[in-house]
Scaffold this motif. Structure first.
Motif, PDB file in Angstrom:
ATOM      1  N   ILE A 544       0.777  -1.208  -0.004  1.00 53.00           N
ATOM      2  CA  ILE A 544      -0.107  -0.087  -0.074  1.00 53.00           C
ATOM      3  C   ILE A 544       0.941   1.154   0.117  1.00 53.00           C
ATOM      4  O   ILE A 544       0.832   2.007  -0.947  1.00 53.00           O
ATOM      5  N   PRO A 545       1.738   1.372   0.913  1.00 54.84           N
ATOM      6  CA  PRO A 545       2.637   2.821   1.085  1.00 54.84           C
ATOM      7  C   PRO A 545       3.326   2.810  -0.156  1.00 54.84           C
ATOM      8  O   PRO A 545       3.987   4.034  -0.573  1.00 54.84           O
ATOM      9  N   ARG A 546       3.948   1.726  -0.857  1.00 54.55           N
ATOM     10  CA  ARG A 546       4.706   1.696  -1.879  1.00 54.55           C
ATOM     11  C   ARG A 546       4.162   1.916  -3.255  1.00 54.55           C
ATOM     12  O   ARG A 546       4.846   2.493  -4.141  1.00 54.55           O
ATOM     13  N   ASN A 547       2.851   2.052  -3.227  1.00 54.22           N
ATOM     14  CA  ASN A 547       2.115   1.906  -4.812  1.00 54.22           C
ATOM     15  C   ASN A 547       1.145   2.960  -4.627  1.00 54.22           C
ATOM     16  O   ASN A 547       0.808   3.425  -5.745  1.00 54.22           O
ATOM     17  N   LYS A 594       6.089   5.525   6.328  1.00 57.69           N
ATOM     18  CA  LYS A 594       6.781   6.286   5.029  1.00 57.69           C
ATOM     19  C   LYS A 594       7.133   7.687   5.374  1.00 57.69           C
ATOM     20  O   LYS A 594       6.336   8.292   5.945  1.00 57.69           O
ATOM     21  N   VAL A 595       8.367   7.979   4.937  1.00 60.18           N
ATOM     22  CA  VAL A 595       8.817   9.240   5.481  1.00 60.18           C
ATOM     23  C   VAL A 595       9.514  10.055   4.344  1.00 60.18           C
ATOM     24  O   VAL A 595       9.864   9.394   3.361  1.00 60.18           O
ATOM     25  N   GLY A 626      11.581   7.654   1.852  1.00 55.63           N
ATOM     26  CA  GLY A 626      12.031   6.286   2.125  1.00 55.63           C
ATOM     27  C   GLY A 626      11.169   5.667   3.365  1.00 55.63           C
ATOM     28  O   GLY A 626      10.000   6.251   3.629  1.00 55.63           O
ATOM     29  N   PHE A 627      11.620   4.672   4.017  1.00 50.99           N
ATOM     30  CA  PHE A 627      11.051   3.689   4.952  1.00 50.99           C
ATOM     31  C   PHE A 627      11.826   3.587   6.259  1.00 50.99           C
ATOM     32  O   PHE A 627      12.988   3.305   6.221  1.00 50.99           O
ATOM     33  N   VAL A 628      11.159   3.618   7.219  1.00 54.38           N
ATOM     34  CA  VAL A 628      11.789   3.700   8.378  1.00 54.38           C
ATOM     35  C   VAL A 628      11.781   2.152   8.951  1.00 54.38           C
ATOM     36  O   VAL A 628      10.926   1.119   9.098  1.00 54.38           O
ATOM     37  N   THR A 629      13.010   1.526   8.725  1.00 53.51           N
ATOM     38  CA  THR A 629      13.466   0.208   8.956  1.00 53.51           C
ATOM     39  C   THR A 629      13.823  -0.055  10.492  1.00 53.51           C
ATOM     40  O   THR A 629      14.066  -1.332  10.937  1.00 53.51           O
ATOM     41  N   ALA A 630      14.504   0.829  11.336  1.00 56.19           N
ATOM     42  CA  ALA A 630      14.699   0.561  12.601  1.00 56.19           C
ATOM     43  C   ALA A 630      14.332   1.719  13.598  1.00 56.19           C
ATOM     44  O   ALA A 630      14.760   2.971  13.098  1.00 56.19           O
ATOM     45  N   VAL A 631      14.055   1.425  14.878  1.00 53.21           N
ATOM     46  CA  VAL A 631      13.701   2.552  15.946  1.00 53.21           C
ATOM     47  C   VAL A 631      14.686   2.088  16.992  1.00 53.21           C
ATOM     48  O   VAL A 631      14.516   1.149  17.692  1.00 53.21           O
ATOM     49  N   ASP A 632      15.281   2.955  17.408  1.00 51.71           N
ATOM     50  CA  ASP A 632      16.331   2.938  18.666  1.00 51.71           C
ATOM     51  C   ASP A 632      15.793   3.665  19.726  1.00 51.71           C
ATOM     52  O   ASP A 632      16.072   4.881  19.785  1.00 51.71           O
ATOM     53  N   GLN A 633      14.980   3.063  20.572  1.00 48.90           N
ATOM     54  CA  GLN A 633      14.325   4.017  21.689  1.00 48.90           C
ATOM     55  C   GLN A 633      15.243   4.401  22.689  1.00 48.90           C
ATOM     56  O   GLN A 633      15.094   5.753  23.430  1.00 48.90           O
ATOM     57  N   THR A 639      16.461   4.634  11.752  1.00 47.28           N
ATOM     58  CA  THR A 639      17.159   4.133  10.564  1.00 47.28           C
ATOM     59  C   THR A 639      16.204   4.527   9.452  1.00 47.28           C
ATOM     60  O   THR A 639      14.998   3.728   9.451  1.00 47.28           O
ATOM     61  N   VAL A 640      16.283   5.119   8.332  1.00 51.73           N
ATOM     62  CA  VAL A 640      15.461   5.190   7.258  1.00 51.73           C
ATOM     63  C   VAL A 640      16.288   4.620   5.989  1.00 51.73           C
ATOM     64  O   VAL A 640      17.556   5.056   5.669  1.00 51.73           O
ATOM     65  N   ARG A 641      15.650   3.595   5.136  1.00 54.90           N
ATOM     66  CA  ARG A 641      16.279   3.341   3.910  1.00 54.90           C
ATOM     67  C   ARG A 641      15.337   3.869   2.876  1.00 54.90           C
ATOM     68  O   ARG A 641      14.110   4.052   2.583  1.00 54.90           O
ATOM     69  N   PHE A 642      16.220   4.860   2.174  1.00 54.15           N
ATOM     70  CA  PHE A 642      15.614   5.762   0.794  1.00 54.15           C
ATOM     71  C   PHE A 642      15.505   4.928  -0.379  1.00 54.15           C
ATOM     72  O   PHE A 642      16.208   3.708  -0.380  1.00 54.15           O
TER      73      PHE A 642
END
Length: 742
Positions: A544-547, A594-595, A626-633, A639-642
């Motif tokens: 959904i967010p990619r398309n 999605k960011v 890009g999309f958030v691929t990791a969250v370090d609280q 981390t965002v992968r573009f």
């Protein structure tokens, strides 16, 4: 905001780069968590925290601090805990106990005013005493600076940035001229500097205040309106309004800035154009370099080119129109050439033909302003395309590229797609890297919105009449069945799109209110379109967010970017166990979100991992998605992968330039292409409801468009062909350069 008076128990986390801290504090009999950008605090220290309570999904109730007022420890136990916290070099818990036992309640006074007395303590000699005294003074000085800065209404986050930039001189800089911050520190606007100036008692008509306002108006005109200059009268009127003062004083200070070469001006008719120096130089340089490239190549006989085009048509089983054949022929025989046209007019096929015709004897490179546009060009042509920043080999310092006139690109031909997005300064950098005798072919749609950055490069080049160009208007046979293409051209001609046809790729959902429109968009994204497009249920969350991409004309309101992003995040990526999140300001970033990057950041590091190698670099740019691929609280980072497979770690200070991207403004979508575009058409400011904004939105869609709202709003947008004129002079400068080479 609330106040929380407490003593520090421990520091759970502290980022020394930006001061972001997580503290455990004792408030009465209760231990609570305080988070925020804070001075370095040790156990036992007393402080008054000003902020708001919040509920963290994982860590529970926390106090988010915006302002911290430190109280000097008054009890012997508090002083001992503070000194024993290892904040002061040379003092540990046992030494702290000895010092407090010896000096008692006078301990901190002795350390501040008579540090040599520390040698009265067994084990503290002259060298260690000097180290302790120096560390104590540094710690107290940095803390005093942060607290003093906050007393002027500066946020803790900004106070930390100021302290990091100016160090011990921070307070002197602020007190001497707080308006320096506007020019030297990111995130400081005139109003904030003016608030500090007022607190310091700086006179309303002071030279530094008025001059800062003039430069700030020019900077904002470029950033918000895309203007390269402002007419002198307009500049002084806007500055006077900002200052709530007289335009005459602005005119006097403008003269001082011009005499000091801090601004440039040139006469044009009855008024003068006033420039920031960088834009004045860039506009002149772009015009001159374009002219030099145009005159460096002499037209060649076209007979051979026509035969090569015919052979290409035969191989591909296509037939170019006369306009397209002429465009290819002229592009190959020109130093600079522009190909412009709407969707379905064959721009990509022409690029592919040019690439093939040049491949035997010439090195040709493809580029585009954004990662998405470059990726789309690669997919369409089969040839590698790079972002302009990557092509020019950004070197790690702001605005600096390794490729320039001293180290130009080796390519014989550079083809730049989505040229309407290229702003003045990026075009200047690109032209510096094109070697004399090479060709530059600009491809774009002149009817789209102009670049986000200052300038209107493609529009000005076409307006000048000086650069050879081809206007493509005929729609390819393959595109004639697409109502997206047909409707885009109808809108561009001032005609209503075809809204009610069945079995097409263009849909209209009639809704009469903002709330109904927003609810419909959420339903379309969450269930209706995924079902219609037959997304496998197990893969829908990722597909959904990619398309599917929502585009909005506005940022505010029930159908604006901000509200729709919150609604869509809740619908598509809600809180869930095992899905960590991070709150920054009013935005919650969650794993899988999605960011979009909202501002050029030349310093932030990235890593790209491939099967062949690991590549490192720096720089993420305005509009990258890009999309958030990791969250370090724990470390307050994500981390965002573009789209170009770059992985970027965002720490607290970087998050200001990151936003959710389930819904984008139409301006931010430029250069991107999405399989499906959904757009609210329900109302907004007339200056935003324009024909070229609607046209730009529709041409972002590859497979389907869904408009939701009122037909009357669509009609209003089609009829509103008003374009806010940007103050630029590139077209005029291009005409002037003809005289220089004749």
């Amino acid at each position: 905001m609330e106040k929380l008076e407490a003593s520090v128990v421990s520091t759970v986390f502290r980022n020394p780069e930006n001061g972001y801290s997580v503290l455990t504090v004792q408030a009465g009999r209760t231990e609570v968590t305080v988070v925020g950008v804070l001075p370095e605090l040790g156990p036992g220290e007393q402080a008054v925290f000003t902020g708001d309570w919040m509920e963290h999904k994982t860590y529970g109730r926390q106090f988010r601090c915006a302002l911290c007022e430190i109280r000097v420890p008054t009890t012997l136990l508090g002083i001992e805990r503070y000194l024993g916290s290892r904040l002061i070099r040379g003092i540990g818990p046992s030494t702290a106990a000895l010092i407090v036992r010896h000096f008692g309640e006078e301990t901190l006074t002795v350390m501040a005013e008579h540090p040599e007395r520390l040698m009265e303590i067994p084990g503290i000699g002259k060298k260690r005493c000097a180290m302790i005294a120096e560390s104590f003074q540094e710690h107290q000085g940095a803390r005093h600076t942060l607290i003093a800065l906050q007393s002027y209404g500066i946020s803790a986050n900004l106070a930390m940035k100021i302290s990091q930039k100016y160090g011990e001189a921070s307070l002197d800089v602020i007190r001497e001229n707080p308006y320096r911050l506007c020019e030297e520190l990111e995130g400081v606007g005139f109003r904030l500097a003016d608030r500090i100036g007022a607190a310091l008692g700086i006179a309303p008509d002071s030279d530094c205040r008025v001059q800062c306002a003039l430069k700030y108006v020019l900077q904002e005109a470029a950033a918000a309106g895309g203007h390269v200059f402002l007419p002198e009268g307009e500049l002084c009127r806007q500055a006077a309004s900002l200052l709530q003062g007289a335009p005459e004083n602005c005119a006097r200070q403008l003269t001082a800035l011009l005499l000091g070469n801090e601004l440039y001006a040139e006469t044009a008719g009855e008024d003068r154009r006033v420039y920031l120096p960088a834009f004045w130089r860039a506009e002149q340089e772009v015009a001159l370099r374009l002219r030099q490239l145009m005159t460096a190549i002499r037209p060649e006989p076209a007979a051979g080119t026509r035969r090569a085009i015919a052979a290409f048509e035969k191989r591909r089983g296509i037939s170019f129109s006369p306009t397209q054949r002429e465009a290819i022929t002229r592009a190959l025989g020109s130093g600079v050439f522009v190909i412009t046209g709407g969707p379905g007019t064959g721009k990509t096929t022409i690029i592919t033909c040019i690439l093939e015709l040049l491949s035997a004897d010439h090195e040709t490179v493809l580029c585009a302003p954004t990662g998405r546009a470059a990726k789309r060009m690669t997919e369409a042509t089969g040839a590698e395309s790079r972002t302009i920043h990557r092509l020019l080999e950004y070197s790690g310092e702001e605005g600096v590229f390794r490729r320039d006139e001293d180290d130009p690109l080796e390519a014989d031909c550079i083809i730049a797609d989505e040229a309407s997005m290229i702003d003045l300064q990026l075009m200047c950098s690109l032209l510096r890297a094109v070697r004399p005798g090479a060709r530059l072919i600009l491809v774009g749609d002149a009817d789209q919105l102009p670049s986000v950055g200052a300038g209107n490069v493609l529009g000005d080049i076409l307006e000048s009449g000086e650069v050879p160009c081809a206007y493509l208007t005929d729609i390819f046979r393959q595109s004639e069945t697409s109502r997206i293409v047909v409707n885009a051209h109808l809108i561009n001609q001032g005609q209503m799109p075809l809204l009610n046809e069945k079995d097409t790729d263009f849909f209209f959902q009639r809704k009469d209110s903002f709330r109904d429109t927003a609810d419909t968009i959420v339903a379309l994204m969450r269930t209706r379109l995924p079902g219609y497009l037959r997304f496998p249920p197990a893969e829908a969350a990722a597909l959904i967010p990619r398309n599917l991409q929502v585009l909005s004309p506005t940022r505010k309101g029930d159908c604006g970017v901000n509200t729709l992003n919150m609604l869509l995040q809740q619908a598509l990526n809600p809180p869930a166990p095992g899905r960590p999140e991070l709150t920054w300001g009013e935005t919650v970033f969650r794993l899988g979100d999605k960011v979009i990057q909202t501002k050029n950041d030349y310093q932030i590091a990235w890593v790209r991992e491939t099967e062949a190698e690991s590549e490192e670099g720096a720089g993420v740019f305005n509009g990258d998605i890009g999309f958030v691929t990791a969250v370090d609280q724990e470390d307050h980072a994500l981390t965002v992968r573009f789209d170009d497979e770059k992985d970027v770690i965002y720490e607290a200070e970087d998050l200001d330039h990151l936003e959710l991207a389930y819904c984008l403004s139409v301006h931010k979508s430029q250069g991107s292409e999405f399989p499906v575009v959904i757009m609210p058409v329900i109302g907004g400011p007339p200056m935003l409801l324009t024909r070229n904004l609607l046209y730009t939105a529709l041409t972002r869609a590859k497979r389907m468009v869904v408009l939701v709202g009122q037909e009357s709003i669509i009609r209003r947008m089609v009829e509103n062909d008003h374009e806010v004129r940007r103050y630029t002079a590139l077209a005029e400068r291009l005409r002037i350069t003809r005289e220089l080479v004749e």
